[in-house]
Motif scaffolding. Sequence first.
Motif, PDB file in Angstrom:
ATOM      1  N   THR A 145       0.836  -1.201   0.000  1.00  0.00           N
ATOM      2  CA  THR A 145       0.000   0.000   0.000  1.00  0.00           C
ATOM      3  C   THR A 145       0.870   1.251   0.000  1.00  0.00           C
ATOM      4  N   ARG A 152      -0.302   7.648  -6.570  1.00  0.00           N
ATOM      5  CA  ARG A 152      -1.614   8.228  -6.289  1.00  0.00           C
ATOM      6  C   ARG A 152      -1.501   9.718  -5.997  1.00  0.00           C
ATOM      7  N   SER A 156      -2.900  13.078  -8.582  1.00  0.00           N
ATOM      8  CA  SER A 156      -3.836  14.085  -8.075  1.00  0.00           C
ATOM      9  C   SER A 156      -3.272  15.490  -8.091  1.00  0.00           C
ATOM     10  N   PHE A 172      -3.128   9.983   3.776  1.00  0.00           N
ATOM     11  CA  PHE A 172      -3.676   8.695   3.353  1.00  0.00           C
ATOM     12  C   PHE A 172      -4.091   7.841   4.545  1.00  0.00           C
ATOM     13  N   THR A 173      -5.064   6.957   4.291  1.00  0.00           N
ATOM     14  CA  THR A 173      -5.473   5.965   5.279  1.00  0.00           C
ATOM     15  C   THR A 173      -4.606   4.720   5.114  1.00  0.00           C
ATOM     16  N   GLU A 175      -5.515   1.978   4.187  1.00  0.00           N
ATOM     17  CA  GLU A 175      -5.995   1.272   2.996  1.00  0.00           C
ATOM     18  C   GLU A 175      -5.560   1.957   1.706  1.00  0.00           C
ATOM     19  N   GLU A 177      -6.401   5.158   0.854  1.00  0.00           N
ATOM     20  CA  GLU A 177      -7.351   6.174   0.409  1.00  0.00           C
ATOM     21  C   GLU A 177      -6.759   7.562   0.639  1.00  0.00           C
ATOM     22  N   LEU A 178      -6.809   8.405  -0.384  1.00  0.00           N
ATOM     23  CA  LEU A 178      -6.335   9.786  -0.272  1.00  0.00           C
ATOM     24  C   LEU A 178      -7.421  10.635   0.373  1.00  0.00           C
ATOM     25  N   LEU A 179      -7.160  11.136   1.571  1.00  0.00           N
ATOM     26  CA  LEU A 179      -8.128  11.954   2.286  1.00  0.00           C
ATOM     27  C   LEU A 179      -8.087  13.411   1.838  1.00  0.00           C
ATOM     28  N   THR A 209      -3.209   7.658  10.189  1.00  0.00           N
ATOM     29  CA  THR A 209      -3.010   8.217   8.851  1.00  0.00           C
ATOM     30  C   THR A 209      -1.516   8.275   8.554  1.00  0.00           C
TER      31      THR A 209
END
Length: 286
Positions: A145, A152, A156, A172-173, A175, A177-179, A209
């Motif tokens: 990850t 990622r 963005s 990021f989380t 998992e 995911e981009l917060l 995070t």
Amino acid sequence: MGRVTVREKILRVRDGSAGDRVDTLVVEEPLEIRLNGRALTVTMRTPGHDFDLAAGFLVSEGVVSGAADIAAIRYCAGATEDGSNTYNVLDVALAPGVAVPDMSLERNFYTTSSCGLCGKASLDAVRTIAHWSVADDPARFPAETLAALPDRLRESQRVFDRTGGLHAAGLFTPEGELLALREDVGRHNAVDKLVGWAAREGRLPLRETALLVSGRASFELAQKALMAGIPMLAAVSAPSSLAVDLAAESGLSLVGFLRGSSMNVYTGRHRVLLEEASATPMAAPG
């Protein structure tokens, strides 16, 4: 609001041939931050998310711990002949009861590289003003990850695509995911904008995070992660020795040279989950 990019005519030379073309440049302008009406600091930044930048700076300096400590943020009239707003000066009003820091000319902020602090003094300063501890944060990040995060982040970066001249900071989380993501001509500003967004949204501390930065991991960026309660700082380039020292003392996981499937885990290796088949014991540093 100010422009993020400008177009300039240039002479482009390639392989012995030259021609005129128009290039897109990232804007860099000063932002004066005032606190309760008094000048606090000036930073060179890319216009945009200025309120987040101011709030994040105050969190990093230990002046505030979240949105409840800020009564209002507003732009001030600029120094133009007609009195129009340049959007380069803003004032932060602290909530009643929040202590105002020393704002004398001798006042040195911890986040500036010229602050005069060094070694143990710097580490002690951060430990003194930090509102949260990350040492017991339960976050765990699979290595695969983490390896995917730089791509990622890059995907963005909208302004970078047009200029190639901006740093980025992404949250990021575990998992992947981009917060949130913020860009700026200054590495520290990009992180302050991200932390300020979290502060104004009532998200601090940012437990479980990871903060990914597009450049190197300096002491100042490690400090900002700790002040926001972020348990992991990852960078695509190298960390400084003082950043590693601060991370080790505070329980921050620090990852550098995050490129492709490779990375260097400098501190907090327990938060990086390796596949059992590829995991090999690593001796503790002597």
